[in-house]
Design a protein around this motif. Structure first.
Motif, PDB file in Angstrom:
ATOM      1  N   VAL A 286       0.855  -1.204   0.000  1.00  0.00           N
ATOM      2  CA  VAL A 286       0.000   0.000   0.000  1.00  0.00           C
ATOM      3  C   VAL A 286       0.887   1.249   0.000  1.00  0.00           C
ATOM      4  CG1 VAL A 286      -1.706   1.345   1.301  1.00  0.00           C
ATOM      5  CG2 VAL A 286      -1.971  -1.127   1.078  1.00  0.00           C
ATOM      6  N   LEU A 287       1.894   1.223   0.855  1.00  0.00           N
ATOM      7  CA  LEU A 287       2.838   2.344   0.893  1.00  0.00           C
ATOM      8  C   LEU A 287       3.567   2.466  -0.448  1.00  0.00           C
ATOM      9  CD1 LEU A 287       4.457   4.566   2.293  1.00  0.00           C
ATOM     10  CD2 LEU A 287       5.865   2.786   3.349  1.00  0.00           C
ATOM     11  N   GLU A 288       3.946   1.326  -0.999  1.00  0.00           N
ATOM     12  CA  GLU A 288       4.616   1.331  -2.309  1.00  0.00           C
ATOM     13  C   GLU A 288       3.721   1.941  -3.381  1.00  0.00           C
ATOM     14  OE1 GLU A 288       7.592  -2.545  -1.910  1.00  0.00           O
ATOM     15  OE2 GLU A 288       5.735  -2.699  -3.050  1.00  0.00           O
ATOM     16  N   TYR A 289       2.459   1.594  -3.310  1.00  0.00           N
ATOM     17  CA  TYR A 289       1.511   2.136  -4.298  1.00  0.00           C
ATOM     18  C   TYR A 289       1.429   3.670  -4.193  1.00  0.00           C
ATOM     19  CZ  TYR A 289      -2.964   3.569  -6.241  1.00  0.00           C
ATOM     20  OH  TYR A 289      -3.939   4.246  -6.916  1.00  0.00           O
ATOM     21  N   ILE A 290       1.395   4.177  -2.975  1.00  0.00           N
ATOM     22  CA  ILE A 290       1.314   5.641  -2.784  1.00  0.00           C
ATOM     23  C   ILE A 290       2.579   6.318  -3.318  1.00  0.00           C
ATOM     24  CG2 ILE A 290       1.121   7.495  -1.068  1.00  0.00           C
ATOM     25  CD1 ILE A 290      -0.390   5.372   0.679  1.00  0.00           C
ATOM     26  N   VAL A 291       3.728   5.745  -2.999  1.00  0.00           N
ATOM     27  CA  VAL A 291       4.990   6.317  -3.497  1.00  0.00           C
ATOM     28  C   VAL A 291       5.037   6.230  -5.027  1.00  0.00           C
ATOM     29  CG1 VAL A 291       7.518   6.129  -3.471  1.00  0.00           C
ATOM     30  CG2 VAL A 291       6.231   5.843  -1.337  1.00  0.00           C
ATOM     31  N   TYR A 292       4.582   5.085  -5.557  1.00  0.00           N
ATOM     32  CA  TYR A 292       4.549   4.891  -7.019  1.00  0.00           C
ATOM     33  C   TYR A 292       3.687   5.969  -7.678  1.00  0.00           C
ATOM     34  CZ  TYR A 292       3.613   2.569 -11.513  1.00  0.00           C
ATOM     35  OH  TYR A 292       3.494   2.284 -12.848  1.00  0.00           O
ATOM     36  N   HIS A 293       2.524   6.230  -7.102  1.00  0.00           N
ATOM     37  CA  HIS A 293       1.621   7.268  -7.621  1.00  0.00           C
ATOM     38  C   HIS A 293       2.328   8.633  -7.652  1.00  0.00           C
ATOM     39  CE1 HIS A 293      -2.406   9.221  -8.172  1.00  0.00           C
ATOM     40  NE2 HIS A 293      -1.782  10.226  -7.571  1.00  0.00           N
ATOM     41  N   GLU A 294       3.028   8.957  -6.578  1.00  0.00           N
ATOM     42  CA  GLU A 294       3.722  10.253  -6.521  1.00  0.00           C
ATOM     43  C   GLU A 294       4.892  10.289  -7.509  1.00  0.00           C
ATOM     44  OE1 GLU A 294       2.123  12.563  -5.174  1.00  0.00           O
ATOM     45  OE2 GLU A 294       0.740  11.161  -4.206  1.00  0.00           O
TER      46      GLU A 294
ATOM     47  N   VAL B  22      -2.922  -2.689  -7.633  1.00  0.00           N
ATOM     48  CA  VAL B  22      -3.534  -1.358  -7.580  1.00  0.00           C
ATOM     49  C   VAL B  22      -4.970  -1.389  -7.035  1.00  0.00           C
ATOM     50  CG1 VAL B  22      -4.207  -1.358 -10.038  1.00  0.00           C
ATOM     51  CG2 VAL B  22      -3.879   0.813  -8.866  1.00  0.00           C
ATOM     52  N   ALA B  23      -5.763  -2.384  -7.452  1.00  0.00           N
ATOM     53  CA  ALA B  23      -7.155  -2.470  -6.995  1.00  0.00           C
ATOM     54  C   ALA B  23      -7.207  -2.767  -5.495  1.00  0.00           C
ATOM     55  CB  ALA B  23      -7.901  -3.540  -7.781  1.00  0.00           C
ATOM     56  N   GLU B  24      -6.388  -3.718  -5.098  1.00  0.00           N
ATOM     57  CA  GLU B  24      -6.314  -4.114  -3.691  1.00  0.00           C
ATOM     58  C   GLU B  24      -5.875  -2.922  -2.812  1.00  0.00           C
ATOM     59  OE1 GLU B  24      -4.080  -7.787  -1.489  1.00  0.00           O
ATOM     60  OE2 GLU B  24      -3.935  -7.665  -3.678  1.00  0.00           O
ATOM     61  N   ALA B  25      -4.879  -2.205  -3.307  1.00  0.00           N
ATOM     62  CA  ALA B  25      -4.364  -1.054  -2.564  1.00  0.00           C
ATOM     63  C   ALA B  25      -5.445   0.019  -2.428  1.00  0.00           C
ATOM     64  CB  ALA B  25      -3.138  -0.468  -3.264  1.00  0.00           C
ATOM     65  N   ASN B  26      -6.173   0.280  -3.500  1.00  0.00           N
ATOM     66  CA  ASN B  26      -7.238   1.278  -3.443  1.00  0.00           C
ATOM     67  C   ASN B  26      -8.345   0.881  -2.477  1.00  0.00           C
ATOM     68  OD1 ASN B  26      -6.677   3.646  -5.038  1.00  0.00           O
ATOM     69  ND2 ASN B  26      -6.594   2.284  -6.799  1.00  0.00           N
ATOM     70  N   THR B  27      -8.680  -0.420  -2.453  1.00  0.00           N
ATOM     71  CA  THR B  27      -9.695  -0.908  -1.518  1.00  0.00           C
ATOM     72  C   THR B  27      -9.221  -0.671  -0.076  1.00  0.00           C
ATOM     73  OG1 THR B  27     -10.239  -2.608  -3.127  1.00  0.00           O
ATOM     74  CG2 THR B  27     -11.121  -2.910  -0.910  1.00  0.00           C
ATOM     75  N   PHE B  28      -7.964  -0.994   0.164  1.00  0.00           N
ATOM     76  CA  PHE B  28      -7.397  -0.788   1.502  1.00  0.00           C
ATOM     77  C   PHE B  28      -7.478   0.699   1.890  1.00  0.00           C
ATOM     78  CE2 PHE B  28      -4.166   0.157   4.587  1.00  0.00           C
ATOM     79  CZ  PHE B  28      -4.180  -0.926   5.442  1.00  0.00           C
ATOM     80  N   LEU B  29      -7.118   1.566   0.961  1.00  0.00           N
ATOM     81  CA  LEU B  29      -7.087   3.005   1.249  1.00  0.00           C
ATOM     82  C   LEU B  29      -8.499   3.557   1.506  1.00  0.00           C
ATOM     83  CD1 LEU B  29      -4.383   4.206  -1.292  1.00  0.00           C
ATOM     84  CD2 LEU B  29      -4.183   4.108   1.202  1.00  0.00           C
ATOM     85  N   LYS B  30      -9.477   3.015   0.812  1.00  0.00           N
ATOM     86  CA  LYS B  30     -10.855   3.486   1.016  1.00  0.00           C
ATOM     87  C   LYS B  30     -11.347   3.173   2.409  1.00  0.00           C
ATOM     88  CE  LYS B  30     -12.484   3.584  -3.672  1.00  0.00           C
ATOM     89  NZ  LYS B  30     -12.423   2.486  -4.647  1.00  0.00           N
ATOM     90  N   ARG B  31     -10.826   2.091   3.002  1.00  0.00           N
ATOM     91  CA  ARG B  31     -11.284   1.673   4.336  1.00  0.00           C
ATOM     92  C   ARG B  31     -10.536   2.394   5.461  1.00  0.00           C
ATOM     93  NH1 ARG B  31     -10.509  -3.995   3.372  1.00  0.00           N
ATOM     94  NH2 ARG B  31     -12.090  -4.792   1.954  1.00  0.00           N
ATOM     95  N   LEU B  32      -9.547   3.159   5.103  1.00  0.00           N
ATOM     96  CA  LEU B  32      -8.739   3.855   6.132  1.00  0.00           C
ATOM     97  C   LEU B  32      -9.587   4.744   7.028  1.00  0.00           C
ATOM     98  CD1 LEU B  32      -5.359   5.199   4.744  1.00  0.00           C
ATOM     99  CD2 LEU B  32      -5.711   3.605   6.605  1.00  0.00           C
TER     100      LEU B  32
END
Ligand SMILES: [Zn+2]
Length: 228
Positions: free
Chosen positions: A178-186, A218-228
């Motif tokens: 999840v953290l990797e996905y956020i850094v990747y996005h940036e 990416v889908a899994e990471a977004n699902t995780f982030l939505k539940r934050l």
């Protein structure tokens, strides 16, 4: 110290307090992040600190700031003309820009370390750089946010060339991907600078979005982030 500066302060002192001799004066130029000037009386000595941004100012401006500081110190009325002269100089375009640049450079130093308690942002950047960008991306400043914000989870700041990630992710309960996905996005923001399409700013262009989908979870990471 700048030549004539001490005399300017001594003369200004005598204008404000005729008949009394000025105390010993120490004047320093100081690197303040904002234009800032201070005066203090300590053990009979006057300590004056002027912003280094005034180092190249004309004498008339230094006279104005001497007047303002000394009048404040000795509770005398501040002459309007002097106040206006100082404000005009400080407000002038060139100086405002210089202050902005200096703030930027000094602001950079306020960035926190890339090393958190659990995750090292620089290590994550380099790993993603190798995996997705052939190691070709120049690493910007990597920093955890100062506060644990949920509002902004990640941010690329082009002015400071810095990627800032919310500190809430520096936690063992946060999965690494999840953290990797956020850094990747940036990192994609770094690769795809904001384009102007007509009058609209296009932050996440079609190319940006296509490349974002290359992140495996990416889908899994977004699902995780939505539940934050
Ligand atoms: Zn974005």
């Amino acid at each position: 110290m700048r030549e004539g500066l001490l005399e300017i302060f001594q003369e200004t002192y005598q204008e404000l307090r005729p008949g009394s001799s000025p105390p010993e004066l120490t004047i320093e130029f100081f690197a303040f992040a904002n234009i800032n000037n201070t005066i203090r009386l300590r053990e009979g000595r006057l300590l004056v600190r002027l912003s280094d941004l005034l180092e190249g100012a004309p004498d008339a401006v230094l006279r104005a700031i001497a007047h303002i500081l000394l009048a404040k110190m000795y509770r005398k009325p501040i002459d309007r003309g002097q106040a206006a002269r100082y404000r005009k100089y400080v407000g002038s375009h060139e100086l405002t820009r210089k202050a902005h640049l200096v703030r930027q450079m000094r602001g950079r130093k306020l960035l926190r370390s890339p090393r958190g308690h659990f995750y090292d942002l620089e290590a994550i950047f380099e790993e993603l750089n190798t995996r997705f960008f052939h190691g070709l991306m120049a690493r910007p400043q990597m920093s955890w946010s100062q506060t644990k914000t949920r509002r902004i989870i990640g941010h690329y700041d082009p002015a400071h060339n810095a990627i800032i990630i919310s500190r809430i992710f520096d936690h063992p309960a946060m999965p690494r991907y999840v953290l990797e996905y956020i850094v990747y996005h940036e990192m994609l923001h770094l690769k795809h600078p904001v384009k102007l399409r007509g009058s609209r700013r296009c932050v996440h262009s079609a190319e940006f979005q296509a490349e974002e989908k290359l992140f495996p979870r990416v889908a899994e990471a977004n699902t995780f982030l939505k539940r934050l």
